[in-house]
Design a protein around this motif. Structure first.
Motif, PDB file in Angstrom:
ATOM      1  N   PRO A 182       0.800  -1.237   0.000  1.00 10.85           N
ATOM      2  CA  PRO A 182       0.000   0.000   0.000  1.00 10.85           C
ATOM      3  C   PRO A 182       0.832   1.287   0.000  1.00 10.85           C
ATOM      4  O   PRO A 182       0.485   2.258  -0.681  1.00 10.85           O
ATOM      5  N   GLU A 183       1.965   1.282   0.718  1.00 12.60           N
ATOM      6  CA  GLU A 183       2.743   2.533   0.795  1.00 12.60           C
ATOM      7  C   GLU A 183       3.463   2.873  -0.508  1.00 12.60           C
ATOM      8  O   GLU A 183       3.982   3.979  -0.669  1.00 12.60           O
ATOM      9  N   MET A 184       3.496   1.930  -1.454  1.00 13.78           N
ATOM     10  CA  MET A 184       4.184   2.178  -2.725  1.00 13.78           C
ATOM     11  C   MET A 184       3.237   2.569  -3.852  1.00 13.78           C
ATOM     12  O   MET A 184       3.673   2.952  -4.935  1.00 13.78           O
ATOM     13  N   VAL A 185       1.946   2.459  -3.599  1.00 14.18           N
ATOM     14  CA  VAL A 185       0.952   2.727  -4.649  1.00 14.18           C
ATOM     15  C   VAL A 185       1.028   4.175  -5.124  1.00 14.18           C
ATOM     16  O   VAL A 185       1.021   4.465  -6.326  1.00 14.18           O
ATOM     17  N   GLY A 186       1.140   5.105  -4.181  1.00 14.69           N
ATOM     18  CA  GLY A 186       1.116   6.533  -4.505  1.00 14.69           C
ATOM     19  C   GLY A 186       2.199   6.953  -5.476  1.00 14.69           C
ATOM     20  O   GLY A 186       1.955   7.742  -6.393  1.00 14.69           O
ATOM     21  N   GLU A 187       3.409   6.406  -5.312  1.00 11.95           N
ATOM     22  CA  GLU A 187       4.521   6.832  -6.169  1.00 11.95           C
ATOM     23  C   GLU A 187       4.291   6.417  -7.623  1.00 11.95           C
ATOM     24  O   GLU A 187       4.706   7.123  -8.552  1.00 11.95           O
ATOM     25  N   VAL A 188       3.623   5.289  -7.823  1.00 14.26           N
ATOM     26  CA  VAL A 188       3.319   4.836  -9.187  1.00 14.26           C
ATOM     27  C   VAL A 188       2.172   5.657  -9.778  1.00 14.26           C
ATOM     28  O   VAL A 188       2.231   6.102 -10.933  1.00 14.26           O
ATOM     29  N   LEU A 189       1.137   5.887  -8.984  1.00  8.69           N
ATOM     30  CA  LEU A 189       0.009   6.700  -9.467  1.00  8.69           C
ATOM     31  C   LEU A 189       0.451   8.116  -9.800  1.00  8.69           C
ATOM     32  O   LEU A 189      -0.053   8.726 -10.747  1.00  8.69           O
ATOM     33  N   ASP A 190       1.426   8.657  -9.058  1.00 12.43           N
ATOM     34  CA  ASP A 190       1.928  10.009  -9.345  1.00 12.43           C
ATOM     35  C   ASP A 190       2.557  10.081 -10.734  1.00 12.43           C
ATOM     36  O   ASP A 190       2.367  11.062 -11.467  1.00 12.43           O
ATOM     37  N   VAL A 191       3.318   9.037 -11.105  1.00 11.97           N
ATOM     38  CA  VAL A 191       3.909   8.992 -12.449  1.00 11.97           C
ATOM     39  C   VAL A 191       2.813   8.959 -13.512  1.00 11.97           C
ATOM     40  O   VAL A 191       2.873   9.661 -14.526  1.00 11.97           O
ATOM     41  N   MET A 192       1.784   8.168 -13.257  1.00 14.02           N
ATOM     42  CA  MET A 192       0.674   8.056 -14.213  1.00 14.02           C
ATOM     43  C   MET A 192      -0.093   9.373 -14.329  1.00 14.02           C
ATOM     44  O   MET A 192      -0.508   9.770 -15.416  1.00 14.02           O
ATOM     45  N   LYS A 193      -0.257  10.064 -13.206  1.00 14.72           N
ATOM     46  CA  LYS A 193      -0.935  11.370 -13.229  1.00 14.72           C
ATOM     47  C   LYS A 193      -0.150  12.378 -14.070  1.00 14.72           C
ATOM     48  O   LYS A 193      -0.727  13.171 -14.810  1.00 14.72           O
ATOM     49  N   GLU A 194       1.186  12.346 -13.940  1.00 15.30           N
ATOM     50  CA  GLU A 194       2.032  13.245 -14.737  1.00 15.30           C
ATOM     51  C   GLU A 194       1.872  12.954 -16.230  1.00 15.30           C
ATOM     52  O   GLU A 194       1.781  13.868 -17.055  1.00 15.30           O
ATOM     53  N   LEU A 195       1.842  11.669 -16.580  1.00  6.35           N
ATOM     54  CA  LEU A 195       1.645  11.284 -17.988  1.00  6.35           C
ATOM     55  C   LEU A 195       0.314  11.821 -18.510  1.00  6.35           C
ATOM     56  O   LEU A 195       0.230  12.323 -19.636  1.00  6.35           O
ATOM     57  N   ALA A 196      -0.718  11.708 -17.698  1.00  9.55           N
ATOM     58  CA  ALA A 196      -2.047  12.189 -18.095  1.00  9.55           C
ATOM     59  C   ALA A 196      -2.015  13.697 -18.343  1.00  9.55           C
ATOM     60  O   ALA A 196      -2.572  14.187 -19.327  1.00  9.55           O
ATOM     61  N   LYS A 197      -1.325  14.428 -17.468  1.00 13.25           N
ATOM     62  CA  LYS A 197      -1.225  15.897 -17.620  1.00 13.25           C
ATOM     63  C   LYS A 197      -0.518  16.269 -18.913  1.00 13.25           C
ATOM     64  O   LYS A 197      -0.802  17.295 -19.523  1.00 13.25           O
ATOM     65  N   GLY A 233      -0.744  14.697 -21.650  1.00 13.03           N
ATOM     66  CA  GLY A 233      -1.562  14.387 -22.819  1.00 13.03           C
ATOM     67  C   GLY A 233      -1.376  12.999 -23.394  1.00 13.03           C
ATOM     68  O   GLY A 233      -1.836  12.710 -24.509  1.00 13.03           O
ATOM     69  N   MET A 234      -0.715  12.115 -22.646  1.00 12.45           N
ATOM     70  CA  MET A 234      -0.558  10.735 -23.129  1.00 12.45           C
ATOM     71  C   MET A 234      -1.910  10.024 -23.148  1.00 12.45           C
ATOM     72  O   MET A 234      -2.687  10.115 -22.196  1.00 12.45           O
ATOM     73  N   THR A 235      -2.205   9.353 -24.241  1.00 15.19           N
ATOM     74  CA  THR A 235      -3.413   8.529 -24.318  1.00 15.19           C
ATOM     75  C   THR A 235      -3.192   7.296 -23.445  1.00 15.19           C
ATOM     76  O   THR A 235      -2.181   6.609 -23.584  1.00 15.19           O
ATOM     77  N   MET A 236      -4.138   7.031 -22.544  1.00 13.55           N
ATOM     78  CA  MET A 236      -3.963   5.950 -21.586  1.00 13.55           C
ATOM     79  C   MET A 236      -5.254   5.160 -21.421  1.00 13.55           C
ATOM     80  O   MET A 236      -6.336   5.747 -21.358  1.00 13.55           O
TER      81      MET A 236
END
Length: 260
Positions: free
Chosen positions: A187-202, A204-207
């Motif tokens: 659980p404590e590692m989930v946030g760091e991965v989601l943060d990378v994905m959020k940056e990709l979304a910002k 404009g990467m199609t996901m």
């Protein structure tokens, strides 16, 4: 309804097993537009991962169409712009679709840098120098440039998944497919991965993201798809889906998930 911005159009997609007795996908139709963040949710066994893996033909559909960049990739051959019939190059297709799995799939005997540079050099013919420069830039972006010479066993689960994401980005894909990228993490590692994905979304990467992370779906998705029993039960903007779902099945799912 396809638009000029459509990157992938899925039409009546079916995947059946055991002579049609098991219908993992039973007529899925969706459009994925350039720059979209589409999050696919639903109970276990609903067909989410089968749908995602069908998009780059890791699962071969039983029936239906997947039109990617104007080409129906479910057909072995297609007519190109010049009117000539050509064979579908599945490897070339997969280069344009980055895939991130639950379990990272890093090569354990290779350093992180070598994991990053292998595909660009072997598949795209990029020089070692250029591949390493790009890899280090991507690793730096996720705070792991200092681990370039480490081996996967020396990294945490969150670090491995961040490497897996930027390894896919090194191929410069048109779309990124994520199959429950946080489900194998502590659980404590989930946030760091989601943060990378959020940056990709910002950026404009199609996901297309299959996930149980409802916070990510609510905060980052442009569209949420709810699947059950191999088909799309309901889809809409996150605010509509989370606050006012229309279908009883969707309501029951959110009631269980959000109140548990």
């Amino acid at each position: 309804m396809a638009t000029s911005d459509s990157l992938i159009q899925v039409r009546d997609l079916k995947k059946h097993y055991h002579r049609g007795t098991i219908k993992a996908l039973d007529g899925v139709t969706v459009d994925i537009n350039k720059g979209d963040v589409m999050v696919v949710i639903g109970p276990s066994g609903s067909g989410k991962s089968t749908f995602l893996r069908s998009l780059n033909l890791l699962e071969e559909p039983t029936d239906g169409e997947i039109i990617f960049n104007g080409v129906d990739i479910t057909k072995k051959k297609y007519v190109d712009a010049s009117g000539k019939k050509v064979k579908l190059d599945i490897d070339s297709l997969r280069q344009k679709m980055g895939m991130v799995f639950q379990h990272f799939n890093l090569f354990p005997h290779m350093t992180i840098l070598d994991n990053m540079t292998l595909a660009p050099m072997k598949v795209k013919g990029v020089s070692k120098e250029e591949a390493e420069k790009k890899a280090l830039e991507l690793l730096d972006r996720v705070g792991l440039a200092d681990r370039a010479n480490a081996y996967p066993i020396q990294l945490s689960g969150g670090q491995k998944q961040r490497v897996a994401i930027v390894r896919a980005l090194a191929m410069e894909p048109d779309v990124m497919l994520f199959d429950e990228p946080t489900s194998a993490l502590d659980p404590e590692m989930v946030g760091e991965v989601l943060d990378v994905m959020k940056e990709l979304a910002k950026e404009g990467m199609t996901m297309v993201v299959v996930t149980h992370e409802m916070g990510f779906a609510r905060d980052v998705a442009d569209r949420v798809i709810f699947m059950a029993d191999g088909y799309v039960v309901e889809e809409g903007k996150p605010e509509e889906m989370f606050t006012n779902p229309k279908n009883d099945r969707t309501k029951a799912f959110f009631s269980r998930i959000l109140n548990s």
